[in-house]
Write a protein that holds these residues in place. Sequence first.
Motif, mmCIF file in Angstrom:
data_model
loop_
_atom_site.group_PDB
_atom_site.id
_atom_site.type_symbol
_atom_site.label_atom_id
_atom_site.label_comp_id
_atom_site.label_asym_id
_atom_site.label_seq_id
_atom_site.Cartn_x
_atom_site.Cartn_y
_atom_site.Cartn_z
ATOM 1 N N SER A 169 0.825 -1.305 -0.028
ATOM 2 C CA SER A 169 0.058 0.007 -0.051
ATOM 3 C C SER A 169 0.891 1.253 -0.105
ATOM 4 C CB SER A 169 -0.987 0.045 1.193
ATOM 5 O OG SER A 169 -0.128 0.310 2.481
ATOM 6 N N GLY A 170 2.125 1.010 0.366
ATOM 7 C CA GLY A 170 3.013 2.357 0.715
ATOM 8 C C GLY A 170 2.688 3.192 1.976
ATOM 9 N N SER A 171 1.859 2.703 2.559
ATOM 10 C CA SER A 171 1.452 3.392 3.650
ATOM 11 C C SER A 171 2.216 2.663 5.119
ATOM 12 C CB SER A 171 -0.239 3.384 4.064
ATOM 13 O OG SER A 171 -0.344 3.819 5.144
ATOM 14 N N TYR A 172 2.839 3.558 6.069
ATOM 15 C CA TYR A 172 3.514 2.764 7.256
ATOM 16 C C TYR A 172 2.614 3.164 8.379
ATOM 17 C CZ TYR A 172 6.955 2.028 3.581
ATOM 18 O OH TYR A 172 7.573 1.630 2.527
ATOM 19 N N ALA A 173 1.397 3.309 8.280
ATOM 20 C CA ALA A 173 0.385 3.448 9.404
ATOM 21 C C ALA A 173 0.759 2.523 10.271
ATOM 22 C CB ALA A 173 -1.140 3.749 9.055
ATOM 23 N N PHE A 174 0.919 1.067 10.219
ATOM 24 C CA PHE A 174 1.020 0.438 10.935
ATOM 25 C C PHE A 174 2.499 -0.121 11.503
ATOM 26 C CE2 PHE A 174 -2.811 -0.887 8.623
ATOM 27 C CZ PHE A 174 -3.794 -0.969 9.485
#
Length: 129
Positions: A29-34
Motif C-alpha cells: 500500500s505504501g502506507s506505514y501507518a502500522f
Amino acid sequence: MNKNSKNLLRFAGIFGLIGAILGAHMAGSGSYAFRAVHAHILVVGWLTLFGWAVFYKIFQTTETVLTKLHVWSAIIGSIGLTVGMWLYMVKPFNLPEGVTLFIYIGGGVALLLSFLLFFLLTLFIKEKK
C-alpha cells in the motif's frame, strides 16, 4: 512436548503470520501507518514468545502457579499491548481514548509482569539432561 512450550510456540506462530501480513500490506500500500504495531507484533509477539517457548523446551520447569502466570501473562500481555497499540494509534473504530488507552496500558502491564515472572523463573531452573 512441554505444554507451556507448545502454547507459546503456537501464539508466536500466530503473531509471526500477522506481522508478516502487516508488513506485506504496508509494502503493497505504501502506507506505514502500522509501522509501530507491526514492529511490536514481531518483537513482542513473535520473537519473545518464541524465545520463551524455547526456554520451556530446553530447561526443566515444573508446572507451577509461577509458570502458568508467566505463560498466560505473556500471551495476554502480547495480545493486549499490540491490539491496544493498534486501537490507540490507528483508531480503526473511533473508540473513546480512555478505552483504547486502558487496553494498551493494561496489555503493557501484563507483558511487563511476564518479564518479571520470567526473571524469577530463571532463578529456579535446571538444565534438561
